[in-house]
Design an enzyme around this catalytic site. Structure first.
Site, PDB file in Angstrom:
ATOM      1  N   HIS B 265     -66.384 -46.902  -8.873  1.00  0.00           N
ATOM      2  CA  HIS B 265     -66.863 -45.509  -9.582  1.00  0.00           C
ATOM      3  C   HIS B 265     -67.275 -46.106 -11.043  1.00  0.00           C
ATOM      4  CE1 HIS B 265     -66.086 -41.139 -10.607  1.00  0.00           C
ATOM      5  NE2 HIS B 265     -65.908 -41.948 -12.074  1.00  0.00           N
ATOM      6  N   GLU B 266     -66.673 -46.621 -11.670  1.00  0.00           N
ATOM      7  CA  GLU B 266     -67.020 -47.032 -12.900  1.00  0.00           C
ATOM      8  C   GLU B 266     -68.355 -47.948 -13.058  1.00  0.00           C
ATOM      9  OE1 GLU B 266     -65.671 -45.378 -15.400  1.00  0.00           O
ATOM     10  OE2 GLU B 266     -63.753 -45.007 -14.093  1.00  0.00           O
TER      11      GLU B 266
END
Lengths: 498, 498
Positions: B265-266
């Site tokens: 996600h990051e």
């Protein structure tokens, strides 16, 4: 003081300036300890911008007016000392034009990054043009400050690191050492050669085990983990701010001894920062007095306290346990021989106490010549190698282990080097006074208890901040201004009679 | 443009502002990832000082004059878009008085620190007074911006995170989802219950092995280590600047699956930052368009690309190898069941794709009520628990796993939450368009080759920077403005037909 006095308004201004300087300190730590290489360019812009902002804050026209007005207000001793430091900082800042401040921040950042790769590749040619450009800027700063202060250009630079530091006095102190050291060194080495040599302490020593030992020693030295941390960087340093001190080291698998003493050294710096007067956080008078006292604290921990037979006896079982080693090489007697070995070498940061001042004297001479315009960067390797031969009798086989070994010049620091040896002298003077004043200090060190030592250092050195001059602090703590006697006595005691 | 045009001078001003904002971003990362607890107070002062300086820079009277003058100068499209973003940023900044900016920076820093300990101790009472004080300040900001922009207070806050974002449109989109999700969730769970359950993937999974796997996945996702790094923080985030992107995660020994997807996600956020238009670094038009597109990129990586059967088949052997596990639980089919499991839960960041929007809708309703003054912080736990029961049919057993679970409100971010679900919608829309446009993207993902996907995202999304609105970017990339259709189709395909 009322909240609206000129002095109070100056405090507000300098509190804000201190916050910007603290932010800069974090950015520098980040660059050295954690930043990916590709962040260098934008980091340079961030540092240049904040440096310029700090410069604008301190040189704002209102500051001059407030300083003038505050001088007419009645002040208690600490606020008066704070005003004096405010004025000193302001004079240093206003002597240099803003565009030069920004240029030098950017150029020193870039030169430092170039130095990292140039040193790794032993490629002085790739460093030289950038370093010369940086030196040109530093000389402009020196000239501007020299004119403003009525000092020589070199003294004007020195004064920023060590308030009131003057090369005439350094010449005198270094001449005394210069007359003393060659004979001492010869006698120490002769004596050393007549004894059985130290058994080698051979790696590999896994980095993780070294890190764990370093953390253990931080506990012993009362390092406050709620207000600091230990990391790894190319060149060890102490950064951050008093309530968040960042120390760094570097580990080599082949040898734990240097990194371990390096950590102790930086912890001495960190303890000074931590001990600065709490009510004066964020004010100039709450800052460390200068680099001489700063280095005196790192060397007091590293050289004075932690190379005593008492501490090495405490340390030896920790070393054996950390690396799961046994045998005579890991007994205290042998570790002491390792840590007390005197041998002229190439690298300043690895030098023993007896040879170290010669490294500093060389750099002091060379940087004075560079600032005076008598030595070009292109001629530095030759001058360096000649100096090493004359002072220590050895010739560097490479510039990486010669004139490129230190971060200072590529980082823009000229006038800093002499404070190392002045600090060593102050450390000897302070440790002798401390152990004479409190008989519990050495027995404490023997048991890994540094509380008695810190209990003496806090009021006598750390908590003075910048409220007194270096000599005033030393006279208050030891009865004498800075001199060579205690240092010479220490070296003779440890290396000829120890 | 000449170097002396008003527009050029604005660029200089905003380049310097960007450097200060970048420094602030490093300070925030440091606070979350490495700072010792005792540094909090002085760090708060640093952040407050730099925030005030940034505010002074953007609100300086000359900026207004330069914006007015630049508007009369002929500009190419990108400089014109930059001027438009400059004006937008300037309007947001000038709407808020400087003392309020400084107060909110300090209060949000302190509230965030209080939140850390309060959440750990499940002690809402210790957080509530600070959070209420922060909310009071945020409402002052909202009121000031509302008046300046002619918007509702909530929309005025939202606009800062998502330019042009309006609650009327969010209400419409969320109503569409709200009508769709309960029935979908019931059908998905019914279908899921008719199938054999996922085999448990049971820890411990050593943190070091998780870290190594995360680093391996960063390589797969083309994360550029020369311009970024991965660390650990309490609440995962992406910080830093485009050329030095700092992503964080947190590891739990009991479960690797959440941290692994968290890192992915990051990385989606990081790739957006890295892909922003290089010639416009340090200028507003070079910034990410807003939080909707930002979240679309993190969710495109996490939910769209990396939960496909293709990627999970690629991932499974890496997981087996990382943790030295064998057996059916670690086969792709089971990992897919784990990663596609739908189950209403307490924690937003652990929620599956089907339940996640309900978490966001709850927060959106609550923060609108708080900003409107209809909900006091003291009443938040009750309102939270009622909302959870109504929207997801569960009641939190503690505030730590209820209204204290997120950093946003204690960090001063109100108006941010809806962008998560708007981002999920945009992600579905973009991934559908990308895979339709380039048949090599999905086969690439199946082999751990993300170059084709990035080759599409760079020109269609990342390199647009802020030169277009969110809808313009989406129309250019997908043919349609933001809508629910692609997201609904994605959920049905994956969870009913997958």
């Amino acid at each position: 003081m009322t909240a609206n006095s000129a002095y109070s308004r100056l405090e507000d201004r300098f509190r804000r300036l201190s916050a910007v300087q603290g932010a800069l300190s974090v950015l520098h730590w980040d660059s050295a300890a954690v930043m990916p290489a590709g962040g260098a360019e934008v980091r340079g812009e961030q540092i240049a911008a904040l440096s310029l902002i700090a410069h604008e804050q301190i040189t704002a026209p209102e500051i001059a007016d407030l300083i003038e007005a505050a001088a007419t207000e009645p002040l208690e001793p600490w606020p008066a000392a704070n005003l004096s430091e405010i004025r000193r900082n302001w004079r240093h800042a206003t002597a240099v034009p803003a565009d030069l401040v920004e240029a030098i921040a950017r150029q020193s950042h870039e030169t430092e990054l170039t130095w990292r790769s140039a040193r790794a590749a032993n490629d002085f040619a790739s460093l030289a043009p950038r370093l010369q450009s940086l030196l040109d800027l530093v000389r402009q700063v020196a000239a501007a400050k020299a004119e403003a202060f009525g000092l020589s250009p070199y003294d004007a630079l020195l004064d920023e690191y060590e308030a009131g530091g003057r090369s005439a006095r350094i010449d005198q102190l270094f001449d005394e050492l210069g007359a003393f050291l060659p004979d001492l060194r010869a006698r120490v080495i002769e004596r050393q050669n007549a004894l059985p040599p130290a058994l080698p302490v051979e790696g590999p020593f896994p980095v993780e085990a070294q890190r764990a030992l370093a953390e253990r020693i931080l506990d012993v030295l009362q390092f406050d983990r709620a207000h600091g941390r230990l990391d790894v960087s190319h060149h060890p340093f102490t950064g951050g701010v008093p309530d968040d001190v960042r120390i760094t080291t570097r580990y080599a698998e082949a040898d734990f001894t240097r990194s371990l003493m390096g950590v102790i050294h930086e912890t001495g710096h960190a303890q000074y920062e931590r001990g600065l007067p709490k009510p004066w956080r964020g004010q100039p008078v709450g800052n460390a007095r200068g680099m001489v006292l700063h280095e005196s604290q790192s060397l007091l921990f590293e050289m004075q306290a932690c190379r005593t037979p008492e501490f090495i006896a405490f340390l030896a079982p920790l070393v054996r346990s950390a690396f799961d080693r046994r045998g005579p090489a890991y007994e205290a007697a042998n570790l002491q021989r390792v840590y007390h070995r005197v041998s002229p070498g190439l690298i300043r940061v690895d030098a023993d106490e007896v040879c170290y001042p010669s490294h500093v004297i060389l750099r002091y001479r060379l940087e004075r010549a560079m600032i005076a315009g008598d030595l070009k960067v292109a001629d530095l390797p030759g001058a360096w190698n000649e100096g090493m031969a004359a002072l220590l009798g050895i010739t560097p086989p490479s510039d990486a282990d010669g004139c490129m070994q230190d971060i200072h010049w590529p980082g823009g620091s000229f006038g800093y080097f002499p404070t190392y040896t002045l600090g060593a002298m102050a450390a000897a003077q302070l440790f002798a006074a401390a152990t004479a004043a409190d008989g519990a200090i050495l027995p404490g060190i023997a048991q890994g208890d540094f509380k008695p030592l810190l209990a003496w250092l806090r009021p006598h050195v750390h908590e003075k901040g910048s409220s007194q001059t270096t000599d005033e602090v030393l006279i208050g703590a030891t009865g004498l201004p800075l001199g060579t006697a205690a240092f010479k006595a220490h070296l003779e005691r440890r290396y000829l009679n120890g």
